[in-house]
Structures are given as C-alpha cells and as structure tokens.
Design a protein around this motif. Structure first.
Motif, PDB file in Angstrom:
ATOM      1  N   LEU A  77      32.463 -46.113  14.994  1.00  0.00           N
ATOM      2  CA  LEU A  77      33.192 -45.888  13.744  1.00  0.00           C
ATOM      3  C   LEU A  77      34.612 -46.444  13.821  1.00  0.00           C
ATOM      4  N   GLY A  78      35.155 -46.511  15.033  1.00  0.00           N
ATOM      5  CA  GLY A  78      36.554 -46.897  15.173  1.00  0.00           C
ATOM      6  C   GLY A  78      36.815 -48.386  15.077  1.00  0.00           C
ATOM      7  N   THR A  81      36.786 -50.223  11.605  1.00  0.00           N
ATOM      8  CA  THR A  81      37.926 -49.776  10.809  1.00  0.00           C
ATOM      9  C   THR A  81      39.195 -50.527  11.200  1.00  0.00           C
ATOM     10  N   LEU A  82      39.453 -50.587  12.509  1.00  0.00           N
ATOM     11  CA  LEU A  82      40.677 -51.260  12.961  1.00  0.00           C
ATOM     12  C   LEU A  82      40.584 -52.769  12.773  1.00  0.00           C
ATOM     13  N   TYR A  84      39.256 -54.205  10.213  1.00  0.00           N
ATOM     14  CA  TYR A  84      39.612 -54.460   8.821  1.00  0.00           C
ATOM     15  C   TYR A  84      41.120 -54.351   8.610  1.00  0.00           C
ATOM     16  N   VAL A  85      41.763 -53.417   9.336  1.00  0.00           N
ATOM     17  CA  VAL A  85      43.223 -53.306   9.251  1.00  0.00           C
ATOM     18  C   VAL A  85      43.858 -54.630   9.691  1.00  0.00           C
ATOM     19  N   ARG A 267      42.400 -58.802   1.749  1.00  0.00           N
ATOM     20  CA  ARG A 267      43.275 -57.632   1.617  1.00  0.00           C
ATOM     21  C   ARG A 267      42.570 -56.513   0.867  1.00  0.00           C
ATOM     22  N   ARG A 268      41.754 -56.910  -0.141  1.00  0.00           N
ATOM     23  CA  ARG A 268      41.024 -55.863  -0.853  1.00  0.00           C
ATOM     24  C   ARG A 268      39.946 -55.247   0.044  1.00  0.00           C
ATOM     25  N   ALA A 270      40.068 -54.872   3.161  1.00  0.00           N
ATOM     26  CA  ALA A 270      40.684 -54.010   4.165  1.00  0.00           C
ATOM     27  C   ALA A 270      40.812 -52.586   3.654  1.00  0.00           C
ATOM     28  N   VAL A 271      40.833 -52.425   2.345  1.00  0.00           N
ATOM     29  CA  VAL A 271      40.913 -51.092   1.758  1.00  0.00           C
ATOM     30  C   VAL A 271      39.522 -50.470   1.635  1.00  0.00           C
ATOM     31  N   PRO A 274      36.561 -49.954   5.302  1.00  0.00           N
ATOM     32  CA  PRO A 274      36.520 -48.782   6.177  1.00  0.00           C
ATOM     33  C   PRO A 274      35.640 -47.671   5.616  1.00  0.00           C
ATOM     34  N   LEU A 275      35.726 -47.431   4.312  1.00  0.00           N
ATOM     35  CA  LEU A 275      34.920 -46.366   3.711  1.00  0.00           C
ATOM     36  C   LEU A 275      33.430 -46.695   3.761  1.00  0.00           C
ATOM     37  N   LEU A 278      31.338 -45.338   6.549  1.00  0.00           N
ATOM     38  CA  LEU A 278      31.025 -43.923   6.751  1.00  0.00           C
ATOM     39  C   LEU A 278      29.522 -43.673   6.777  1.00  0.00           C
ATOM     40  N   LEU A 281      28.063 -42.309   9.865  1.00  0.00           N
ATOM     41  CA  LEU A 281      28.052 -40.879  10.133  1.00  0.00           C
ATOM     42  C   LEU A 281      26.624 -40.331  10.012  1.00  0.00           C
TER      43      LEU A 281
ATOM     44  N   PHE B  12      46.096 -47.370  14.178  1.00  0.00           N
ATOM     45  CA  PHE B  12      45.985 -47.582  15.626  1.00  0.00           C
ATOM     46  C   PHE B  12      46.449 -46.346  16.388  1.00  0.00           C
ATOM     47  N   PHE B  15      43.721 -43.595  16.119  1.00  0.00           N
ATOM     48  CA  PHE B  15      42.546 -43.769  16.977  1.00  0.00           C
ATOM     49  C   PHE B  15      42.910 -43.762  18.461  1.00  0.00           C
ATOM     50  N   VAL B  39      37.638 -38.738  14.203  1.00  0.00           N
ATOM     51  CA  VAL B  39      37.314 -40.149  13.990  1.00  0.00           C
ATOM     52  C   VAL B  39      37.021 -40.409  12.514  1.00  0.00           C
ATOM     53  N   VAL B  43      39.019 -42.781   9.705  1.00  0.00           N
ATOM     54  CA  VAL B  43      38.398 -43.830   8.895  1.00  0.00           C
ATOM     55  C   VAL B  43      38.866 -43.675   7.442  1.00  0.00           C
ATOM     56  N   THR B  46      42.605 -44.396   7.124  1.00  0.00           N
ATOM     57  CA  THR B  46      42.855 -45.840   7.207  1.00  0.00           C
ATOM     58  C   THR B  46      42.687 -46.475   5.834  1.00  0.00           C
ATOM     59  N   ALA B  47      41.636 -46.073   5.130  1.00  0.00           N
ATOM     60  CA  ALA B  47      41.421 -46.603   3.784  1.00  0.00           C
ATOM     61  C   ALA B  47      42.601 -46.221   2.880  1.00  0.00           C
ATOM     62  N   MET B  50      45.672 -48.337   3.951  1.00  0.00           N
ATOM     63  CA  MET B  50      45.527 -49.735   3.520  1.00  0.00           C
ATOM     64  C   MET B  50      45.588 -49.844   1.999  1.00  0.00           C
ATOM     65  N   GLY B  51      45.109 -48.812   1.324  1.00  0.00           N
ATOM     66  CA  GLY B  51      45.208 -48.787  -0.134  1.00  0.00           C
ATOM     67  C   GLY B  51      46.663 -48.742  -0.570  1.00  0.00           C
ATOM     68  N   TYR B  54      48.239 -52.076   0.124  1.00  0.00           N
ATOM     69  CA  TYR B  54      47.769 -53.051  -0.865  1.00  0.00           C
ATOM     70  C   TYR B  54      48.493 -52.863  -2.201  1.00  0.00           C
ATOM     71  N   ASN B  60      50.477 -58.985  -3.435  1.00  0.00           N
ATOM     72  CA  ASN B  60      49.290 -58.787  -4.266  1.00  0.00           C
ATOM     73  C   ASN B  60      49.616 -58.661  -5.750  1.00  0.00           C
TER      74      ASN B  60
END
Lengths: 487, 65
Positions: A77-78, A81-82, A84-85, A267-268, A270-271, A274-275, A278, A281, B12, B15, B39, B43, B46-47, B50-51, B54, B60
């Motif tokens: 999961l980690g 996510t990172l 994408y960051v 950039r989009r 990256a938001v 991550p979701l 999930l 899970l 970072f 995590f 964890v 996740v 992070t969203a 980043m949101g 953005y 942007n």
C-alpha cells in the motif's frame, strides 16, 4: 471440463476477441502495435498507469503475502502512494523533455539525455532482464488460476505452459490496443471481485474485520500482524523507498506516461491514484480470511483461489478465476510486447540503424515467444513467491533511477555523464545480482553493522553503490573528456 | 522551489518515520490492527495533501483543461 474452467476459457476468448476487434481497420505499424498510435486519452493513460495495482502481483501476490507473512504485506500500500507523490514533480519534467525532443521510449530518453546510443542499449538490456521476473510472476499466477480452477485435474506445470501460450498468442494477435480495451474490462471485474471477497469472507467466516484479526492474533500471535524478523521496519522503509523510486522506471510504465496528452495528467493522477489503491485493502482482507480457513498451504499465492474453492460454488470460482486471468493477461501481454520491442528496436536496432518499421515489427513478433520462454524457464525453475519475484525485478529496474533523476533536475544536469551513468547502472545491477544469487544481505555480510541496518533491501544497497560509482566515474572522466561532454 | 511543495514531504514522514512508532497491533482502529490502520490512513492523507497542493499550486491555474 468443469464450469469454472469453462468460464475462465470463455473470458480468455472474449479478451482475444476484444483485441482482434480493436485491431481491425487499423494498419499495424510500430506505433500502432506498441504505443497505440499515441492516441490514448486521459482515461486510458490512467488505466495503464494504474495497471500495476490490478496485476496478478496484487490479486494473488498481495493476498498471498497477507496470508503467509501478515504485516509485511502492508508495504504494497505504501510504495504506489509515494510513487504518485514523486510523480507530481518528476513526470511533468520527463514528459516535457520527451515531447520537446520527440522521445518515444525510456531507452531513447537516456540516449537523448546522455548523447550515447550505447547507454540506450544498456538501459534496454537492464529493463528486459528486470521484466523477466515480472513476467514470470504473471505466468506463475496464470498457472495457479488454471490449476486451482481445474480442481486439480491440470497440473500447475501444464497450467503455466497454457498460460504462456495464452499470453503469447494474445499479444501477437492484438498488441496494445487489446491491452487497453481489456484493461478497462479487467479493472471493473477485479474491483467487483475484490470488494465482494474482501467483505463477504471476513463477515461470513469471522463475523467481522475486528474479530477476524483478533482470531488471527490468538492463533498466530500478534507478531504476525506486524513487521518483524527479516521483514522488519528497516526492510519496510527501504523496500517502500526502492519500489516507489522504481515505479516509473519500468519501460512499460515510462512508455505509458509518455502517451499522456498533457503534463497536467500526472499532477491530477497524483491526487486520485493513491485512493485508487485502497482496493488493496480488500485483497489483504481476503488473504487474512484464508489464514485460519485454509491453513498450511505450501504456497501463499494459492490463498485467494483456495479459499474461493472452499467457500463458493464452481461458477463463482470461475468468475474469480476469470478476473485473475485478466490481471495476468493484460500486464503480461504489455510486458512481453515492450520487452520484445526493446530488444529489437533499442538493442538490435542500435547496430542496424536502417531497419524499416515493418522489419522491426516482424522481428519483435519473432522475439515475443523467445522472451516468453525465458520467463517460463524462470517460472518453472525458480519457484519463488509472486512478491519475491516482483521485488527482484524492482531491485534491478530501480538502478536506472539515479542517472535519470540527476539528468532532469536543472541544478544537477551535467554532473553525470554517459560513462558515470553506465558504470553506476552496471555496478548497481552487479551488486543486486550478486547478493540475490548468493542469498546474502547486509546482515549476513557485515554482521558488525548496527542491527537496524541488517535488513536493508538489497536493491537499496545496489542503489547506494550505484550512486557512488556514478558520481566518481563521472568526475574522473569529466577531467579527461571535458568540456565537450556536457549534456 | 515553492514553500507549498514542502507539504509533499509529509507522506514520506508518515510512512517512513510514522511506521517506526506504528508497528503495533493495539489499539485496533475501525476493526484494523493499528499498523494497517496507520498505512491506510496515510494513503488517504496523501491524497488529501496532494489535493491541497494541486489546488493551491499556481502551475495548475488557467493553462490546461
């Protein structure tokens, strides 16, 4: 033939049909065959980039590791996510450079950045070698699906061979258009199957998620759900880091990124991406549900399908198996196609620069079964679990990251030259190969190191050596070849 | 380098540093062992991070879409 196998075979036929349909009416030149004519919109790029989340690696490997190892599986999961960051900043720069310089692949990117055709050959070879275990794990998955769904009437070796024939035939018929179309079908199907299994199994077998984990804790000790032993916190951090850095270094992911229509997409994504992860899970929940219900499996990767066989009628097993088939088929075909194209265009092509496009496609199609057989050999002789195979691939492919990173940051551009980049990559790959082949780790080699460093991922060890060699060789060769060398 | 981009360090930290302290089963949160909850939490965070980046990043604004 039972109903489960019939459903799985039908989904294979449907996937091939979609591939053939996507192909019809289009001339299959190289662009069409490999990058879909660069005509993919945001949605397809998104699906291709998110593709790894829905490969056999997570479907069978992720649940298998939750089943067999417990807590360490959470690393999966980690890292995405990172990654994408990181991509928010890294990929727009890469994309812009590729667009301005008409670069269409990862190997070309290195050739253009460092002004060395030979570096392109090296990068391609490393990438192909890294993709073999990745491909092998898809075959392992296919083998498990076919043999489990046959209720033991097809041996796993025969099943792996059937899987290879399916992937090879699929890629030779359809190319990436098939991949993109089937990717859409696959994502919907996996989403549905994973959420259903991930909720239904814990509820029906344990009466809830909390009770499930508590019962596992009682049976296997609370240690099982945490990071410990060879897979401790140090391992988690270094493995997440390694995989996050290597995420975009896979030629197929890198290539998919270049097909994007604008840099804003990264950039989009990256938001959102991550979701999108999930879903994992629920895959973990399936693996944990299997811990007490189907104990003592020789191979954790079997867990998801074995528990499905225990809990459901054959037709439902067939649907689960069909979803699994697609998670192996789509990425598997992409990997095969990209590695064959790399070998022909960027390795052989570097020595035969006047090769026509038709020739390239023709040779690439001939190479597809060869790469497939290499992966088959790896699958049948290695016998490693799916997660271990992917980690090996990552340890290798991430060695391409340092040179790429330093070449795209304006402040460090020019510090690394082609000699340094090549030497660093070779050194990193040599370290990883050597440590993996001999089964050594930092802990076994240097027992005097502090305990906290013993379980550092071997890929990170390679990466450190890689960076040192890269900088040293760059500095040493700059003195003798400067100033003309500066990129 | 915009100060806004420093927010990108948070995932970072979550995590890599967070996991050192989160490597435990108790307490359970939302039916999950604490480590898994941690964890998953990161996740989602992070969203969110980043949101925010953005939305606030002038890069942007205006050019695309």
């Amino acid at each position: 033939m039972n109903i489960a196998l019939i459903i799985i075979a039908a989904s294979l036929v449907l996937a091939i049909y979609l591939g053939v349909r996507a192909r019809r009416g289009k001339d299959m030149d190289l662009e069409q065959w490999t990058v879909g004519g660069r005509g993919f919109g945001t949605i397809f790029v998104f699906l291709l980039m998110a593709g790894e989340i829905y490969t056999t690696f997570t479907f069978l490997g992720g649940s298998g590791w939750a089943y067999g190892e417990g807590g360490p599986a959470f690393y999966i999961l980690g890292y995405g996510t990172l990654a994408y960051v990181t991509s928010y900043w890294l990929m727009p720069v890469v994309w812009r450079y590729a667009k301005e310089n008409k670069v269409v692949s990862q190997a070309d990117f290195f050739v253009s950045k460092f002004g060395s055709a030979n570096l392109g050959v090296l990068v391609s070879l490393v990438a192909v070698v890294a993709m073999v275990p990745y491909l092998a794990l898809q075959l392992t998955g296919l083998g498990i699906i076919v043999s489990t769904a046959s209720y033991g009437t097809i041996s796993s070796t025969v099943a792996v061979v059937i899987g290879l024939v399916a992937v090879t035939g699929y890629v030779m018929i359809s190319g990436i258009h098939g991949s993109a179309w089937t990717a859409a079908v696959k994502d919907v199907m996996v989403l549905a199957v994973a959420i259903f299994l991930g909720i239904f199994l814990p509820l029906s077998l344990h009466g809830g998620f909390g009770p499930m984990f508590e019962q596992i804790e009682q049976a296997k000790g609370s240690e099982f759900l945490t990071l410990r032993g060879d897979y401790d916190v140090t391992w988690f951090i270094t493995t997440v880091l390694l995989s996050a850095l290597g995420f975009y270094m896979w030629p197929h992911t890198f290539g998919a990124a270049l097909t994007s229509s604008s840099e804003d997409v990264f950039r989009r994504n990256a938001v959102i991406l991550p979701l999108y992860q999930l879903i994992l899970l629920f895959i973990f929940f399936v693996g944990f549900a299997a811990v007490l219900s189907v104990p003592n499996l020789a191979n954790g990767d079997l867990a998801l399908l074995r528990i499905s066989v225990e809990a459901f009628p054959p037709w439902l097993v067939g649907i689960v198996g069909a979803a699994g088939l697609l998670t192996a088929l789509v990425p598997g075909s992409l990997l095969l196609m990209v590695s064959a194209t790399l070998l022909v265009k960027n390795v052989y092509g570097a020595f035969a620069p006047r090769m026509t496009e038709e020739r390239t496609v023709f040779y690439a199609k001939l190479v597809v079964p060869v790469v497939g057989l290499a992966a088959l050999y790896f699958t049948l002789t290695g016998g490693q679990s799916i997660v271990i195979l992917l980690l090996l691939g990552y340890s290798l492919v991430t060695q391409l990251f340092p040179a790429l990173l330093l070449s795209v940051i304006p402040a460090t551009n020019g510090i690394v030259n082609k000699f340094g980049a090549a030497a660093g990559i070779v050194a990193g790959v040599a370290i990883v190969t050597g440590l993996t082949a001999t089964g050594q780790t930092l802990g076994t080699l240097f027992a005097w190191l502090p305990e906290g460093l013993h379980t550092v991922n071997v890929g990170i060890v390679g990466l450190v050596v890689n960076v040192i060699v890269m900088l040293a060789v760059s500095a040493a060769t700059r003195a003798s070849t400067a100033p003309a060398e500066a990129a | 380098m915009k100060p806004l981009y420093l927010l990108g360090v948070l995932p970072f930290l979550g995590f890599f540093v967070g996991i050192i302290f989160a490597n435990r089963v108790e307490p359970y949160v939302l039916g999950m062992p604490f480590i898994l909850f941690w964890v998953v939490l990161w996740v989602v965070l992070t969203a969110v991070v980043m949101g925010a980046i953005y939305a606030l990043d002038p890069t942007n604004k205006g050019d695309e879409r």
